[in-house]
Every structure is written in structure tokens, then in C-alpha cells.
Design an enzyme around this catalytic site. Structure first.
Site, mmCIF file in Angstrom:
data_model
loop_
_atom_site.group_PDB
_atom_site.id
_atom_site.type_symbol
_atom_site.label_atom_id
_atom_site.label_comp_id
_atom_site.label_asym_id
_atom_site.label_seq_id
_atom_site.Cartn_x
_atom_site.Cartn_y
_atom_site.Cartn_z
ATOM 1 N N SER A 63 0.800 -1.235 0.000
ATOM 2 C CA SER A 63 0.000 0.000 0.000
ATOM 3 C C SER A 63 0.827 1.277 0.000
ATOM 4 O O SER A 63 0.264 2.369 -0.106
ATOM 5 C CB SER A 63 -0.962 0.009 1.195
ATOM 6 O OG SER A 63 -2.078 -0.809 0.929
ATOM 7 N N LYS A 66 0.211 3.786 -2.706
ATOM 8 C CA LYS A 66 -0.775 4.860 -2.660
ATOM 9 C C LYS A 66 -0.135 6.236 -2.461
ATOM 10 O O LYS A 66 -0.772 7.259 -2.738
ATOM 11 C CB LYS A 66 -1.803 4.586 -1.565
ATOM 12 C CG LYS A 66 -2.617 3.312 -1.814
ATOM 13 C CD LYS A 66 -3.664 3.120 -0.743
ATOM 14 C CE LYS A 66 -4.501 1.874 -0.997
ATOM 15 N NZ LYS A 66 -3.845 0.641 -0.517
ATOM 16 N N SER A 123 -6.160 3.864 3.722
ATOM 17 C CA SER A 123 -5.614 2.983 2.701
ATOM 18 C C SER A 123 -6.698 2.242 1.921
ATOM 19 O O SER A 123 -6.556 1.057 1.603
ATOM 20 C CB SER A 123 -4.652 1.965 3.332
ATOM 21 O OG SER A 123 -3.752 1.460 2.379
ATOM 22 N N LYS A 224 2.757 6.669 5.498
ATOM 23 C CA LYS A 224 1.885 5.595 5.035
ATOM 24 C C LYS A 224 2.388 4.222 5.471
ATOM 25 O O LYS A 224 3.586 3.974 5.533
ATOM 26 C CB LYS A 224 1.814 5.647 3.503
ATOM 27 C CG LYS A 224 0.772 4.760 2.888
ATOM 28 C CD LYS A 224 -0.613 5.376 2.964
ATOM 29 C CE LYS A 224 -1.690 4.391 2.508
ATOM 30 N NZ LYS A 224 -1.805 3.189 3.360
#
Length: 489
Positions: A63, A66, A123, A224
């Protein structure tokens, strides 16, 4: 005499007591022992690499993908191709994405701002794909756009094939590349960076909470997390202390606790190096301090450890062999439950060919650059000008305006406040800097010059040495890039 249950209870008590007597090193595990592990710590202002371990080895970003998806969205906002209030219609493909997601159905709508918030803090896989389709027309085309931009930024080990990081053996990056991306996000779009620090977001009666486990630490303001079975536990984090900002990337953690504690150690060790340097201590190679702090009692190999594939035979692979094997091994990318992965034998799409295809959805037409969003307002009060507004910025050494008072003969210094691939972004950034730090830039002239690598250097010139130093001090205090440029000899 003890009965059966009593004997069991006694044995369990003895086992627990013996566990407490074990040395910490017996239970603690060096993250580097995990072949998937890679990490890097970078000074966000100077770019100095404080620590790197397998930083250029190919890894699954999960992820963390992203961050790039949102970077592309920030770029579309800055260019006026997207507005925070624009509505996104969820496609059947987006609705079918595996969790984590917000479970919107095909045909539902959501505004761009809310979608970006939920991608950044929660997310949401479905919304990341929806954003990709909104900007690029198709996810395939958007992934090609992501790859090209990543290469422009210097992310040489990175290739994207999807927008959310769900398992795909062809999607690869490295710790160094992800640090480059984090630094580029801070540099190019500081007005949008706070998306990564939002604590929570209300949506359709539910509160979605930020996944970043380090947000409670003083000075941590992004970025993140990521996880798939194949990638392990990933994290990109940024922290500010006493005017200094560090970026840490950890890939391939064994669990959430290890990820949180290890990145915390990386950050604290980095700031300790900075503090000791400020006190006059000479630390030429910061890497040595990390080695002493974290791996003093660990067995550290002199050469890089081979990356062990998640395959049935567990045959060790060198980093050079990794990409080829990832594409050919059916076992290479362990998937999460209910995630259907495309065949690993399918080659990644050719970027140029993909971009030459007409998207299935209409391209976003350029629109006026949006007014600052609520997130942007927390970082800057400046509203971007309309895209078609005439710029008064000068190129190279052309003065900003005529009729100014006679030039100070000592005004031979300049400051550089950024470098951008797009000239319009450089122009917008100059205006924002003038608005925020005008008291230091009143007597300056602006310079936007393209260097040999295609970057538009953004500078304020005709400053005295004292003015340049004062301007950079003020700008740096806001955690923004600024470098004093001395006059040529």
C-alpha cells in the site's frame, strides 16, 4: 499430591518464569534477519543518507503504492485538471477491489477530497483505483503514468501496474525509491502533505482512523503503512525535531510491533546523530551509529543477504535474479484472502504503448486551479491562480519588474527554494513563497531556469548575504527546502 490440572498449572507457571529469565536477545529478533527486510533513513532537507540496508533491492511496495497515487492526484490538482469537489463515480472494477476498502457500490459517487483523505489515512483500495480511473481513464494507463513520473523523480527500481498496491508480482520498488518519493511529495506539494497526517475521517456514518502507528510520537506527521503477505509490514514515516526532518522507510517487517519499534529506533538514532553533530561531534558516517545502536549484538553479514523467495523450494536468489524470478514463479507473491492475482506470467504493460491508447473514460479537461482545500489551508493560505493567468515571473536572469530602485552592489546572493519538472508548478511555487515570505523577498528578483536534467530551478536572486541567510532561516523553519546560492567567483 497435585492432580492432573495442578501439574499442568505448575508446569505452565514454571515455563512462564523461565521465559522471564531469558535474555532480551533471545526473544528479540533483528529485522535484518528477515530476507525481505530493507530500510533507509534520509535527511529530508539535505538528502544525506544516514542509514541504508538493502536499500536498492527490489521489494513489494504494497500500500505504499498509494503515496504515488496521491502524488499524481496532487499533481492533477495543482495543474487544474482536478478539483477537490469533483465527483468520482465508482466503477464495477473499483467496487470489486479487495479490502481494505469503504465498500462503495458500482455507481456510487464520492468527491475527490474525501476519496484522497480515505486513501491517505485508511488505505482504501477501492478509492485508490477510483482516483486512478478519474485521472487516467483506466488503471492500466494511470499505472503507466505513475511509472513515468517515478522515473522522472529518480526512482530507478520502481515499476507500477496498479494504483493500490494489491498483490502483483510485477509491481516493484525499493526502500531508496520510496524515500525519494516521500521527499518529492514534501518538496513538490507541501500544501497537500497534511493529507497523510489526518487523524480520522467521517464518511457515511462511520469514522475511519489513520493507520500510521507512529502518529502519537512528537513530530511525526506522516506518511503511510502497507502490508501484504508477500511484502511483509511496510512503513514510510516522516518526523520533525528542532527544525530537522527525517524520512525513514522500512520494508518487510515481520509484524506490526516490530515495524513500529524498529522505525522508532531508526528515527531516534538519526536525530541523535543530528544532535551530536550540533554539539560539535564529528560523525562522518552516520551508518556506523545505526549499526552500534541496533545491531551491536547481531550477526551482520559483510555482504548483502540474498533475497529468499516465498516459494515452495525457498531457493535463495540474488537481487539481480529477483525481477526475472518474480515474473515466472507462481508462488512468488503470496496473496491475501479473496485477492485474485493476475497470472505472474503476463508481462508488465509497455509504458509507451499503454499511454498511446485512448482511455475508456474521457480525459479530465484542464480547469482552473482549485482554491486551497481544507487540508491545504492548514499549510498555506495562498489560493493558486487560474491556469490561464498571465505570469509575470522571469526566466533565468531577467528581473521581475522594471523601474526598481538601483541595485545594491552587495546583492549578489540568491536562494533556491525548489526544483520542478513542470514550469507551471515552479511558477505557482514562486507565488506561494512570495505570499508566505514576502518580508524577506521584497527586494529580490525571481529566476526560473531549466537545467541540463530538465528540472526548473526556482530561485530568488539579487539578495545580500544577510538577506539570503535570513530568508532561508525563515523558510527552513517552516520545514521547506531552501539553499543559499553564493555568487560565482
Amino acid at each position: 499430591m497435585l492432580g492432573g490440572k495442578g501439574v499442568v498449572a505448575l508446569l505452565l507457571s514454571m515455563l512462564a518464569f523461565m521465559t522471564l529469565l531469558l535474555p532480551a536477545s533471545a526473544s528479540a529478533q533483528d529485522p535484518g534477519d528477515n530476507a525481505k527486510y530493507a530500510a533507509i533513513v534520509v535527511d529530508a532537507q539535505t538528502g544525506e543518507v544516514f542509514y541504508a540496508r538493502r536499500a536498492d533491492s527490489a521489494r513489494y511496495p504494497a500500500s505504499l503504492t498509494k503515496i504515488m497515487t496521491l502524488y499524481m492526484a496532487f499533481d492533477a490538482l495543482a495543474q487544474g485538471k482536478l478539483k477537490p469537489t469533483d465527483q468520482i463515480t465508482i466503477s464495477a472494477r473499483a467496487a470489486s477491489q479487495a479490502p481494505v476498502k469503504v465498500y462503495l457500490k458500482a455507481g456510487d459517487t464520492i468527491d475527490v477530497d474525501t476519496a484522497m483523505r480515505l486513501v491517505a489515512l485508511y488505505s482504501a483500495n477501492d478509492l485508490a483505483l477510483a482516483l486512478a480511473e478519474k485521472i487516467g481513464g483506466t488503471e492500466e494507463r494511470f499505472a503507466a503514468m505513475m511509472t513515468i513520473r517515478a522515473q522522472d523523480l529518480g526512482m530507478t527500481q520502481t515499476r507500477f501496474v496498479n494504483a493500490n498496491g494489491l498483490p502483483d508480482a510485477r509491481q516493484l520498488s525499493s526502500a531508496r525509491d520510496l524515500a525519494i518519493l516521500a521527499r518529492a511529495t514534501l518538496r513538490d506539494y507541501p500544501q497537500y502533505y497534511n493529507y497523510f497526517n489526518l487523524p480520522s475521517q467521517e464518511f457515511r456514518g462511520r469514522t475511519y482512523v489513520n493507520h500510521n502507528p507512529l502518529r502519537g510520537l512528537d513530530g511525526v506527521d506522516g506518511m503511510k503503512t502497507g502490508f501484504t503477505n508477500a511484502a511483509g509490514y511496510n512503513l514510510v514515516a516522516s518526523q520533525v525535531k528542532n527544525g530537522h526532518r527525517l524520512i525513514a522507510v522500512m520494508l518487510g517487517g515481520s509484524n506490526k510491533t516490530q515495524r513500529r519499534e524498529h522505525v522508532t529506533t531508526l528515527m531516534s538514532t538519526g536525530f541523535d546523530v543530528i544532535s551530536r553533530r550540533q554539539r560539535g561531534e564529528t560523525i562522518a558516517v552516520a551508518q556506523n551509529e545505526f549499526t552500534r545502536a541496533m545491531f551491536a549484538e547481531s550477526r551482520i553479514p559483510d555482504s548483502p543477504t540474498s533475497y529468499t523467495m516465498l516459494a515452495s523450494n525457498n531457493k535463495p536468489l540474488t537481487d539481480d535474479q529477483l525481477r526475472e524470478t518474480l515474473e515466472g514463479s507462481e508462488q512468488a507473491n503470496a496473496t491475501d484472502v479473496d485477492v485474485q492475482r493476475a497470472s505472474s506470467m503476463v508481462s508488465a504493460p509497455d509504458v509507451v504503448q499503454t499511454l498511446s491508447k485512448a482511455p475508456t473514460a474521457a480525459d479530465i479537461k484542464p480547469k482552473a486551479v482549485p482554491a486551497a482545500t481544507k487540508v491545504a489551508a492548514q499549510n498555506t493560505k495562498t489560493k493558486p491562480a487560474a491556469k490561464n493567468a498571465k505570469t509575470k515571473l522571469a526566466d533565468a536572469d531577467e528581473p521581475k519588474s522594471k523601474g526598481k530602485k538601483k541595485k545594491n552592489p552587495k546583492a549578489t546572493y540568491a536562494i533556491q527554494v525548489g526544483a520542478f519538472k513542470d514550469k507551471s508548478l515552479a511558477s505557482d511555487w514562486v507565488k506561494k513563497m512570495q505570499s508566505r515570505f514576502g518580508e524577506h523577498l521584497t527586494d529580490s528578483t525571481t529566476q526560473i531556469a531549466k537545467n541540463d536534467n530538465g528540472w526548473y530551478r526556482t530561485r530568488f536572486a539579487t539578495l545580500t548575504k544577510e538577506q539570503a541567510a535570513a530568508a532561508c532561516k525563515s523558510i527552513s523553519a517552516k520545514h521547506l527546502d531552501c539553499m543559499v546560492i553564493k555568487p560565482e567567483a
